[in-house]
Write an enzyme that holds these catalytic residues in place. Structure first.
Site, PDB file in Angstrom:
ATOM      1  CE  LYS A  31     -35.924  27.794  -2.840  1.00 34.41           C
ATOM      2  NZ  LYS A  31     -34.828  27.470  -1.893  1.00 34.41           N
ATOM      3  NE  ARG A  78     -37.215  33.023   0.831  1.00 31.63           N
ATOM      4  CZ  ARG A  78     -36.556  32.505  -0.208  1.00 31.63           C
ATOM      5  NH1 ARG A  78     -37.090  32.480  -1.387  1.00 31.63           N
ATOM      6  NH2 ARG A  78     -35.353  32.013  -0.028  1.00 31.63           N
TER       7      ARG A  78
HETATM    8  P1  AP5 Z   1     -30.131  25.320  -6.121  1.00 33.88           P
HETATM    9  O1  AP5 Z   1     -30.905  24.580  -7.146  1.00 33.88           O
HETATM   10  O2  AP5 Z   1     -29.543  26.627  -6.475  1.00 33.88           O
HETATM   11  O3  AP5 Z   1     -30.994  25.455  -4.775  1.00 33.88           O
HETATM   12  P2  AP5 Z   1     -32.053  26.549  -4.355  1.00 33.88           P
HETATM   13  O4  AP5 Z   1     -33.022  25.867  -3.467  1.00 33.88           O
HETATM   14  O5  AP5 Z   1     -32.569  27.257  -5.559  1.00 33.88           O
HETATM   15  O6  AP5 Z   1     -31.099  27.478  -3.481  1.00 33.88           O
HETATM   16  P3  AP5 Z   1     -31.057  29.053  -3.355  1.00 33.88           P
HETATM   17  O7  AP5 Z   1     -29.756  29.384  -2.717  1.00 33.88           O
HETATM   18  O8  AP5 Z   1     -31.384  29.720  -4.641  1.00 33.88           O
HETATM   19  O9  AP5 Z   1     -32.235  29.257  -2.333  1.00 33.88           O
HETATM   20  P4  AP5 Z   1     -32.687  30.493  -1.525  1.00 33.88           P
HETATM   21  O10 AP5 Z   1     -34.039  30.140  -1.124  1.00 33.88           O
HETATM   22  O11 AP5 Z   1     -31.731  30.854  -0.449  1.00 33.88           O
HETATM   23  O12 AP5 Z   1     -32.520  31.700  -2.573  1.00 33.88           O
HETATM   24  P5  AP5 Z   1     -33.556  32.608  -3.380  1.00 33.88           P
HETATM   25  O13 AP5 Z   1     -32.869  33.030  -4.592  1.00 33.88           O
HETATM   26  O14 AP5 Z   1     -34.878  31.985  -3.468  1.00 33.88           O
HETATM   27  O15 AP5 Z   1     -28.984  24.331  -5.590  1.00 33.88           O
HETATM   28  C1  AP5 Z   1     -28.017  24.770  -4.657  1.00 33.88           C
HETATM   29  C2  AP5 Z   1     -26.666  24.120  -4.983  1.00 33.88           C
HETATM   30  O16 AP5 Z   1     -26.764  22.717  -4.787  1.00 33.88           O
HETATM   31  C3  AP5 Z   1     -26.230  24.303  -6.441  1.00 33.88           C
HETATM   32  O17 AP5 Z   1     -24.847  24.477  -6.481  1.00 33.88           O
HETATM   33  C4  AP5 Z   1     -26.667  22.999  -7.123  1.00 33.88           C
HETATM   34  O18 AP5 Z   1     -25.865  22.685  -8.219  1.00 33.88           O
HETATM   35  C5  AP5 Z   1     -26.484  22.005  -5.969  1.00 33.88           C
HETATM   36  N1  AP5 Z   1     -27.440  20.875  -6.057  1.00 33.88           N
HETATM   37  C6  AP5 Z   1     -28.739  20.912  -6.457  1.00 33.88           C
HETATM   38  N2  AP5 Z   1     -29.302  19.694  -6.385  1.00 33.88           N
HETATM   39  C7  AP5 Z   1     -28.339  18.869  -5.899  1.00 33.88           C
HETATM   40  C8  AP5 Z   1     -28.299  17.458  -5.597  1.00 33.88           C
HETATM   41  N3  AP5 Z   1     -29.366  16.672  -5.775  1.00 33.88           N
HETATM   42  N4  AP5 Z   1     -27.149  16.944  -5.106  1.00 33.88           N
HETATM   43  C9  AP5 Z   1     -26.042  17.743  -4.917  1.00 33.88           C
HETATM   44  N5  AP5 Z   1     -26.020  19.071  -5.213  1.00 33.88           N
HETATM   45  C10 AP5 Z   1     -27.141  19.619  -5.688  1.00 33.88           C
HETATM   46  O19 AP5 Z   1     -33.697  33.868  -2.388  1.00 33.88           O
HETATM   47  C11 AP5 Z   1     -32.605  34.695  -2.110  1.00 33.88           C
HETATM   48  C12 AP5 Z   1     -33.047  35.876  -1.273  1.00 33.88           C
HETATM   49  O20 AP5 Z   1     -33.972  36.683  -2.000  1.00 33.88           O
HETATM   50  C13 AP5 Z   1     -33.790  35.538   0.036  1.00 33.88           C
HETATM   51  O21 AP5 Z   1     -32.897  35.249   1.096  1.00 33.88           O
HETATM   52  C14 AP5 Z   1     -34.566  36.834   0.265  1.00 33.88           C
HETATM   53  O22 AP5 Z   1     -33.736  37.837   0.749  1.00 33.88           O
HETATM   54  C15 AP5 Z   1     -34.983  37.211  -1.153  1.00 33.88           C
HETATM   55  N6  AP5 Z   1     -36.274  36.635  -1.532  1.00 33.88           N
HETATM   56  C16 AP5 Z   1     -36.503  35.763  -2.564  1.00 33.88           C
HETATM   57  N7  AP5 Z   1     -37.797  35.423  -2.639  1.00 33.88           N
HETATM   58  C17 AP5 Z   1     -38.413  36.100  -1.634  1.00 33.88           C
HETATM   59  C18 AP5 Z   1     -39.760  36.136  -1.174  1.00 33.88           C
HETATM   60  N8  AP5 Z   1     -40.730  35.423  -1.765  1.00 33.88           N
HETATM   61  N9  AP5 Z   1     -40.031  36.917  -0.092  1.00 33.88           N
HETATM   62  C19 AP5 Z   1     -39.084  37.647   0.512  1.00 33.88           C
HETATM   63  N10 AP5 Z   1     -37.792  37.652   0.143  1.00 33.88           N
HETATM   64  C20 AP5 Z   1     -37.453  36.882  -0.926  1.00 33.88           C
HETATM   65 MG    MG Z   2     -32.599  29.279  -6.206  1.00 30.01          MG
END
Ligand code: AP5
Ligand code: MG
Length: 188
Positions: free
Chosen positions: A14, A90
């Site tokens: 994402k 989410r």
């Molecule tokens: P990346 O692009 O970082 O993936 P991502 O989907 O953004 O992964 P996140 O870990 O950020 O997702 P998440 O949903 O757990 O975290 P968030 O911050 O939203 O890519 C991941 C890796 O893969 C990178 O190393 C990248 O280089 C690699 N990659 C990318 N594309 C690739 C490809 N094609 N091939 C190979 N490698 C690739 O949320 C974190 C926490 O915040 C949640 O757990 C929750 O506690 C809280 N939170 C956030 N939003 C909310 C909400 N709306 N409601 C409640 N709690 C929330």
């Molecule tokens: Mg992310």
């Protein structure tokens, strides 16, 4: 103004794909995760409240998230071309409330889900965990984040599918090829 919801499991790409979208279309990018991590790093009251939840991979309560989103939407300049919501909504409740906020402004959202197999997600996040410094990039938290995704966020995809607004894009392959599919979904 266009609203794109980029959804998908943890590690589905994402954040990576949002950056490509920003570069090509000039949209605003709102990652609720990035925003919450900034609050934690700054040691704010909000940051202290959510720190332990995020480290374990639990969701932050809807009311906190919805406050952030409502303030963000209100503060957008009138000439904003588009918004990418990354990691929001989410829960189905967050999705219903977002639909109301957007409807007030005469807007609707398109949902793009990045689909990636679980083994690949775990391998990406463990690899990123070696350098990211993210408290939730460890095996225990990653597994819990995946469970939370299936229990609480997958139903958001079903909700938007029932409204005819959901598109699935394969999130495996080169970042450029995935981005080309996303562009087709945006411009469709
Ligand atoms: P990346 O692009 O970082 O993936 P991502 O989907 O953004 O992964 P996140 O870990 O950020 O997702 P998440 O949903 O757990 O975290 P968030 O911050 O939203 O890519 C991941 C890796 O893969 C990178 O190393 C990248 O280089 C690699 N990659 C990318 N594309 C690739 C490809 N094609 N091939 C190979 N490698 C690739 O949320 C974190 C926490 O915040 C949640 O757990 C929750 O506690 C809280 N939170 C956030 N939003 C909310 C909400 N709306 N409601 C409640 N709690 C929330
Ligand atoms: Mg992310």
């Amino acid at each position: 103004m266009i609203s794109i919801i980029l959804t998908g499991a943890p590690g589905s790409g994402k954040g990576t794909q949002s950056e490509f979208i920003v570069k090509k279309y000039g949209f605003e990018h709102l990652s609720t995760g990035d925003l919450l991590r900034k609050e934690i790093a700054a040691g704010t009251e909000l940051g202290q409240m959510v720190d332990a939840l995020i480290a374990k991979g639990n969701l932050v309560p809807d009311d906190i998230i919805l406050d952030i989103i409502a303030n963000y939407i209100d503060a957008l300049p009138a000439d904003t071309k588009g918004i990418i919501f990354d990691g929001f909504p989410r829960t189905v409740n967050q999705a219903i409330e977002l639909e109301k906020l957007l409807a007030k402004k005469g807007l609707g959202a398109k949902v793009i889900e990045l689909v990636v197999a679980e083994e690949e997600l775990i391998s990406r996040l463990l690899k990123r965990g070696q350098t990211s410094g993210r408290a939730d990039d460890n095996l225990e938290s990653i597994q819990h984040r995946l469970e939370v995704f299936h229990a609480q966020t997958k139903p958001v995809c079903d909700y938007y599918a029932s409204l005819g607004k959901h598109r699935a894009v394969q999130g495996v392959g080169t970042m450029e090829a995935i981005f080309a599919d996303i562009c087709r979904a945006i411009e469709d």
